[in-house]
Design a protein around this motif. Structure first.
Motif, PDB file in Angstrom:
ATOM      1  N   PRO A  25       0.806  -1.222   0.000  1.00  0.00           N
ATOM      2  CA  PRO A  25       0.000   0.000   0.000  1.00  0.00           C
ATOM      3  C   PRO A  25       0.844   1.280   0.000  1.00  0.00           C
ATOM      4  CG  PRO A  25      -0.858  -1.559   1.591  1.00  0.00           C
ATOM      5  CD  PRO A  25       0.458  -2.105   1.118  1.00  0.00           C
ATOM      6  N   TYR A  26       2.152   1.150   0.256  1.00  0.00           N
ATOM      7  CA  TYR A  26       3.030   2.326   0.278  1.00  0.00           C
ATOM      8  C   TYR A  26       3.563   2.702  -1.104  1.00  0.00           C
ATOM      9  CZ  TYR A  26       2.816   1.735   5.271  1.00  0.00           C
ATOM     10  OH  TYR A  26       2.365   1.624   6.556  1.00  0.00           O
ATOM     11  N   ARG A  27       3.228   1.922  -2.122  1.00  0.00           N
ATOM     12  CA  ARG A  27       3.631   2.277  -3.488  1.00  0.00           C
ATOM     13  C   ARG A  27       3.290   3.746  -3.705  1.00  0.00           C
ATOM     14  NH1 ARG A  27       3.408  -1.159  -8.530  1.00  0.00           N
ATOM     15  NH2 ARG A  27       3.683   0.359 -10.192  1.00  0.00           N
ATOM     16  N   SER A  58      10.705  15.125   5.777  1.00  0.00           N
ATOM     17  CA  SER A  58       9.935  13.960   6.179  1.00  0.00           C
ATOM     18  C   SER A  58      10.760  12.745   5.774  1.00  0.00           C
ATOM     19  CB  SER A  58       8.581  13.949   5.458  1.00  0.00           C
ATOM     20  OG  SER A  58       7.935  12.717   5.642  1.00  0.00           O
ATOM     21  N   VAL A  59      11.133  11.928   6.748  1.00  0.00           N
ATOM     22  CA  VAL A  59      12.001  10.780   6.495  1.00  0.00           C
ATOM     23  C   VAL A  59      11.222   9.512   6.796  1.00  0.00           C
ATOM     24  CG1 VAL A  59      14.215   9.695   7.013  1.00  0.00           C
ATOM     25  CG2 VAL A  59      13.966  12.189   7.182  1.00  0.00           C
ATOM     26  N   ARG A  60      11.195   8.606   5.834  1.00  0.00           N
ATOM     27  CA  ARG A  60      10.421   7.374   5.964  1.00  0.00           C
ATOM     28  C   ARG A  60      11.359   6.180   5.825  1.00  0.00           C
ATOM     29  NH1 ARG A  60       6.116   9.908   1.698  1.00  0.00           N
ATOM     30  NH2 ARG A  60       5.731  11.771   2.954  1.00  0.00           N
ATOM     31  N   ALA A  61      11.283   5.253   6.775  1.00  0.00           N
ATOM     32  CA  ALA A  61      12.142   4.071   6.785  1.00  0.00           C
ATOM     33  C   ALA A  61      11.349   2.864   6.293  1.00  0.00           C
ATOM     34  CB  ALA A  61      12.653   3.824   8.202  1.00  0.00           C
ATOM     35  N   GLY A  66       9.366  -3.084   1.055  1.00  0.00           N
ATOM     36  CA  GLY A  66       8.660  -1.836   0.803  1.00  0.00           C
ATOM     37  C   GLY A  66       7.610  -1.488   1.841  1.00  0.00           C
ATOM     38  N   TRP A  67       7.681  -2.117   3.012  1.00  0.00           N
ATOM     39  CA  TRP A  67       6.755  -1.785   4.102  1.00  0.00           C
ATOM     40  C   TRP A  67       7.394  -0.737   5.000  1.00  0.00           C
ATOM     41  CZ3 TRP A  67       1.811  -3.301   4.314  1.00  0.00           C
ATOM     42  CH2 TRP A  67       1.429  -4.335   3.449  1.00  0.00           C
ATOM     43  N   MET A  68       6.651   0.316   5.304  1.00  0.00           N
ATOM     44  CA  MET A  68       7.168   1.381   6.148  1.00  0.00           C
ATOM     45  C   MET A  68       7.319   0.879   7.580  1.00  0.00           C
ATOM     46  SD  MET A  68       5.780   5.275   6.834  1.00  0.00           S
ATOM     47  CE  MET A  68       5.460   5.556   5.106  1.00  0.00           C
ATOM     48  N   ARG A  69       8.504   1.068   8.123  1.00  0.00           N
ATOM     49  CA  ARG A  69       8.808   0.630   9.485  1.00  0.00           C
ATOM     50  C   ARG A  69       8.774   1.781  10.487  1.00  0.00           C
ATOM     51  NH1 ARG A  69       9.055  -4.950   9.710  1.00  0.00           N
ATOM     52  NH2 ARG A  69      10.085  -4.551  11.670  1.00  0.00           N
ATOM     53  N   ASP A  70       9.032   3.008  10.015  1.00  0.00           N
ATOM     54  CA  ASP A  70       9.064   4.164  10.903  1.00  0.00           C
ATOM     55  C   ASP A  70       9.046   5.422  10.041  1.00  0.00           C
ATOM     56  OD1 ASP A  70       9.180   5.644  13.246  1.00  0.00           O
ATOM     57  OD2 ASP A  70      10.951   4.626  14.016  1.00  0.00           O
ATOM     58  N   ALA A  71       8.776   6.549  10.645  1.00  0.00           N
ATOM     59  CA  ALA A  71       8.791   7.832   9.931  1.00  0.00           C
ATOM     60  C   ALA A  71       8.955   8.957  10.944  1.00  0.00           C
ATOM     61  CB  ALA A  71       7.502   8.024   9.142  1.00  0.00           C
ATOM     62  N   GLU A  72       9.541  10.050  10.485  1.00  0.00           N
ATOM     63  CA  GLU A  72       9.813  11.175  11.373  1.00  0.00           C
ATOM     64  C   GLU A  72       9.924  12.439  10.529  1.00  0.00           C
ATOM     65  OE1 GLU A  72      10.252  12.699  15.053  1.00  0.00           O
ATOM     66  OE2 GLU A  72      10.457  10.536  14.830  1.00  0.00           O
ATOM     67  N   VAL A  73       9.559  13.566  11.113  1.00  0.00           N
ATOM     68  CA  VAL A  73       9.792  14.876  10.501  1.00  0.00           C
ATOM     69  C   VAL A  73      10.892  15.543  11.309  1.00  0.00           C
ATOM     70  CG1 VAL A  73       8.805  17.149  10.003  1.00  0.00           C
ATOM     71  CG2 VAL A  73       7.437  15.077   9.624  1.00  0.00           C
ATOM     72  N   ARG A  85      20.170   6.196  13.442  1.00  0.00           N
ATOM     73  CA  ARG A  85      19.195   5.518  14.303  1.00  0.00           C
ATOM     74  C   ARG A  85      18.370   4.508  13.515  1.00  0.00           C
ATOM     75  NH1 ARG A  85      14.593   9.000  16.443  1.00  0.00           N
ATOM     76  NH2 ARG A  85      13.189   7.648  15.317  1.00  0.00           N
ATOM     77  N   TYR A  86      17.863   4.919  12.358  1.00  0.00           N
ATOM     78  CA  TYR A  86      17.060   3.997  11.550  1.00  0.00           C
ATOM     79  C   TYR A  86      17.875   2.793  11.096  1.00  0.00           C
ATOM     80  CZ  TYR A  86      12.999   7.120  11.185  1.00  0.00           C
ATOM     81  OH  TYR A  86      11.892   7.887  11.435  1.00  0.00           O
ATOM     82  N   PHE A  87      19.103   3.025  10.645  1.00  0.00           N
ATOM     83  CA  PHE A  87      19.907   1.912  10.147  1.00  0.00           C
ATOM     84  C   PHE A  87      20.469   1.040  11.261  1.00  0.00           C
ATOM     85  CE2 PHE A  87      20.769   4.037   5.794  1.00  0.00           C
ATOM     86  CZ  PHE A  87      19.618   3.460   5.275  1.00  0.00           C
ATOM     87  N   SER A  88      20.300   1.458  12.502  1.00  0.00           N
ATOM     88  CA  SER A  88      20.674   0.570  13.615  1.00  0.00           C
ATOM     89  C   SER A  88      19.644  -0.545  13.781  1.00  0.00           C
ATOM     90  CB  SER A  88      20.817   1.363  14.921  1.00  0.00           C
ATOM     91  OG  SER A  88      19.543   1.765  15.407  1.00  0.00           O
ATOM     92  N   GLU A  89      18.487  -0.396  13.131  1.00  0.00           N
ATOM     93  CA  GLU A  89      17.446  -1.424  13.149  1.00  0.00           C
ATOM     94  C   GLU A  89      17.652  -2.338  11.941  1.00  0.00           C
ATOM     95  OE1 GLU A  89      13.555   0.370  13.431  1.00  0.00           O
ATOM     96  OE2 GLU A  89      14.361   1.998  14.660  1.00  0.00           O
ATOM     97  N   ALA A  90      17.841  -3.624  12.193  1.00  0.00           N
ATOM     98  CA  ALA A  90      18.133  -4.584  11.122  1.00  0.00           C
ATOM     99  C   ALA A  90      17.037  -4.637  10.066  1.00  0.00           C
ATOM    100  CB  ALA A  90      18.358  -5.972  11.714  1.00  0.00           C
ATOM    101  N   ALA A  91      15.788  -4.388  10.441  1.00  0.00           N
ATOM    102  CA  ALA A  91      14.671  -4.497   9.496  1.00  0.00           C
ATOM    103  C   ALA A  91      14.624  -3.346   8.499  1.00  0.00           C
ATOM    104  CB  ALA A  91      13.352  -4.568  10.260  1.00  0.00           C
ATOM    105  N   VAL A  92      15.292  -2.238   8.774  1.00  0.00           N
ATOM    106  CA  VAL A  92      15.246  -1.077   7.880  1.00  0.00           C
ATOM    107  C   VAL A  92      16.275  -1.256   6.768  1.00  0.00           C
ATOM    108  CG1 VAL A  92      15.606   1.416   7.692  1.00  0.00           C
ATOM    109  CG2 VAL A  92      14.376   0.473   9.660  1.00  0.00           C
ATOM    110  N   ASP A  93      15.789  -1.204   5.528  1.00  0.00           N
ATOM    111  CA  ASP A  93      16.642  -1.426   4.365  1.00  0.00           C
ATOM    112  C   ASP A  93      17.020  -0.131   3.653  1.00  0.00           C
ATOM    113  OD1 ASP A  93      17.791  -3.596   2.676  1.00  0.00           O
ATOM    114  OD2 ASP A  93      16.563  -2.614   1.137  1.00  0.00           O
ATOM    115  N   PHE A  94      16.084   0.813   3.566  1.00  0.00           N
ATOM    116  CA  PHE A  94      16.357   2.075   2.890  1.00  0.00           C
ATOM    117  C   PHE A  94      15.427   3.150   3.437  1.00  0.00           C
ATOM    118  CE2 PHE A  94      13.147  -0.064   0.359  1.00  0.00           C
ATOM    119  CZ  PHE A  94      12.252   0.934   0.029  1.00  0.00           C
TER     120      PHE A  94
END
Length: 112
Positions: A25-27, A58-61, A66-73, A85-94
């Protein structure tokens, strides 16, 4: 090559760019401005382009699927610590970065 703002009088193209081509759904696609005289894209490694440091972002992890794991402004000067911080989480790819006020897509950040 640097990421730069257009100067008054520069011709810019307002285009729709599919920045997240995934089967979730994040397409998404959205607006980008491209200077008509641009010849190439920029690539930065382990640094935040100066042009992004002065913006509200606006940063989206996303994970690899392609599933959003987190987001921050955040203010652009806070982008580097957020990337860490985001890349310290193994599940975050880009990450995807958008200009928060107008919503234009700015860039993708991948693990180095």
């Amino acid at each position: 090559m640097t990421l730069v703002d257009a100067e008054p009088g520069d011709r810019v193209l307002l285009l729709s760019w599919q920045h997240l081509d995934v089967e979730t759904p994040y397409r998404a696609d959205g607006p980008i401005f491209v200077n008509e005289s641009a010849k190439e894209t920029g690539v930065w490694r382990n640094e935040v382009p100066e042009q992004q440091r002065g913006r509200l972002l606006s940063v989206r992890a996303y994970d690899a699927g392609g599933w959003m794991r987190d987001a921050e402004v955040v203010e652009g000067v806070e982008l580097a610590p957020l990337v860490d911080r985001y890349f310290s989480e193994a599940a975050v790819d880009f990450l995807h970065v958008h200009n928060a006020r107008r919503g234009c897509y700015a860039c993708r950040i991948d693990r180095a």
